[in-house]
Design an enzyme around this catalytic site. Sequence first.
Site, mmCIF file in Angstrom:
data_model
loop_
_atom_site.group_PDB
_atom_site.id
_atom_site.type_symbol
_atom_site.label_atom_id
_atom_site.label_comp_id
_atom_site.label_asym_id
_atom_site.label_seq_id
_atom_site.Cartn_x
_atom_site.Cartn_y
_atom_site.Cartn_z
ATOM 1 N N ASP A 41 1.815 2.566 -3.052
ATOM 2 C CA ASP A 41 2.235 3.238 -4.591
ATOM 3 C C ASP A 41 1.267 4.586 -4.549
ATOM 4 O O ASP A 41 1.743 5.517 -4.968
ATOM 5 C CB ASP A 41 1.532 2.165 -5.693
ATOM 6 N N HIS B 131 0.752 -1.338 -0.044
ATOM 7 C CA HIS B 131 0.052 0.102 0.068
ATOM 8 C C HIS B 131 0.850 1.202 -0.279
ATOM 9 O O HIS B 131 0.506 2.301 0.658
ATOM 10 C CB HIS B 131 -1.000 -0.034 1.120
ATOM 11 N N SER C 79 -15.565 -13.865 -22.520
ATOM 12 C CA SER C 79 -14.371 -14.552 -21.758
ATOM 13 C C SER C 79 -14.888 -15.825 -21.616
ATOM 14 O O SER C 79 -15.998 -16.185 -21.567
ATOM 15 C CB SER C 79 -14.544 -13.905 -20.317
ATOM 16 N N ASP D 116 0.071 -2.134 -10.052
ATOM 17 C CA ASP D 116 -0.191 -3.438 -10.765
ATOM 18 C C ASP D 116 -0.102 -3.175 -12.342
ATOM 19 O O ASP D 116 0.437 -4.244 -12.901
ATOM 20 C CB ASP D 116 -1.811 -3.771 -10.372
ATOM 21 N N SER E 291 -6.988 -8.129 -12.822
ATOM 22 C CA SER E 291 -7.701 -6.950 -13.378
ATOM 23 C C SER E 291 -6.682 -6.253 -14.127
ATOM 24 O O SER E 291 -6.906 -5.712 -15.517
ATOM 25 C CB SER E 291 -8.666 -5.951 -12.554
ATOM 26 N N GLU F 10 -8.456 1.881 -14.731
ATOM 27 C CA GLU F 10 -9.019 1.342 -13.730
ATOM 28 C C GLU F 10 -9.598 2.316 -12.487
ATOM 29 O O GLU F 10 -10.369 2.376 -11.804
ATOM 30 C CB GLU F 10 -7.519 0.697 -12.941
HETATM 31 C C1 GLA Z 1 -4.085 -3.297 -4.731
HETATM 32 C C2 GLA Z 1 -3.819 -2.021 -5.559
HETATM 33 C C3 GLA Z 1 -2.523 -1.710 -5.754
HETATM 34 C C4 GLA Z 1 -1.713 -1.404 -4.665
HETATM 35 C C5 GLA Z 1 -1.822 -2.804 -3.637
HETATM 36 C C6 GLA Z 1 -1.420 -2.624 -2.411
HETATM 37 O O1 GLA Z 1 -3.388 -4.271 -5.555
HETATM 38 O O2 GLA Z 1 -4.475 -2.243 -6.886
HETATM 39 O O3 GLA Z 1 -2.497 -0.396 -6.436
HETATM 40 O O4 GLA Z 1 -2.286 -0.131 -3.815
HETATM 41 O O5 GLA Z 1 -3.376 -3.013 -3.896
HETATM 42 O O6 GLA Z 1 -0.282 -2.659 -2.236
#
Ligand code: GLA
Length: 396
Positions: free
Chosen positions: A46, A44, A77, A183, A139, A171
Amino acid sequence: MVTENSRKSLLERIDRRFRADFGVAEGEPRRFFAPGRINLLGAHLDYSGGDVLPMAIDRGIYAAVRRRSDGRLRLASVDQELVVDVAEDDVGLHTRPEFGWAGYGLGVWQGFRQRTGVSGGFDIVFGGDVPMASGLSSSAAIEVVTGLALDAIFETGLSRQDLAVIAHAAETGFVGLRCGIMDQFASALAQPGHVLLLHCAGPTFEHVPFDGAACEVLVMDSKKPRELAKSGFNQRVAECASALEILRTHVREHSHLAMFSIEDLLRARSVLSDVLFRRARHVVTEMRRMEAGVAALKRHDYESLGEQLTASHLSVATDYDVSCDELDELTGAADAQDATFGSRLTGAGFGGCAITLVKPGESERVAAAVRERYEARFGVTPEFDVLRIGTGPCEL
Ligand code: GLA
């Protein structure tokens, strides 16, 4: 484990679905892949402008794609009944319930169209070998594979970083999850044999070698659905924004929460609520764990890297409140084994998967011991898989 056979049969199912839903009259589809990811460290961070250390895996999303010229977007899908068929001018700015999972692909189309000016539409069929909604970024992989495919069939020559930016905007803007960039960047920029060290404040990045022969990455799926993930996640983002505001007013003008020190936090202790103080403490201490973990990785010291993972889990469980009994049990049971280096939840938390770093050849034994403890407590059988670093996004 992903094998040549499992991959082949998935691709055959995608082809069959493509023929059944879209026919073959207008030309053969091309096929693409984008990986899912785990995050070794930097939980958490980013969206608070910190550093993260994701590893793209050999599981992800495959797509068969064909260009159209009549302005229709058709998405299907292999795992779902739903076929979305919509005119490109009717997509709108935000996803709608009837779009379901197809919202990720449509959001990418909207960003791609805006960025490149193309139009005409496409047919796409997705299939994946990364479990949906388990914290392995299915996703982001849908978004990145869509962007990669569109860039190829429309010959627009975008860079991987452009694709990551478009995927992230899909997203946050179109789907509405206020996630950070990790991600989509992890999936789009992945390189074989390496993890991505991403400085989210830039963003800038470097690829750091990960020695799969010295350390196995075992993923442990709790099978607990991540029901609270979206609301809980957006709430953490809002809490971090509030903590940042208070620290900027009372301590100094940093642009991101991850730039503050623990001393800064202590100076603002009386003006931060207990919850905001704990959220901010996770962020600033996780930055220190990142530094130590990256240094350990660069000197191939998987023992020390593992210690940082275990400390990271404790911090997300206590200060950040995104763990749950199931994830604590998986990581605790794994850490109790001599053959592990360290463990933590991966992804947003609230359920889904955890990872543990394991000495080579020991993953099966560790999985058996963790499974026994977990089943005894919850009456549920967790799933395990040894992950490998994949090839990164590509056309097949
Ligand atoms: C999810 C979010 C990411 C990041 C993680 C926690 O995967 O999509 O952007 O914040 O949680 O590290």
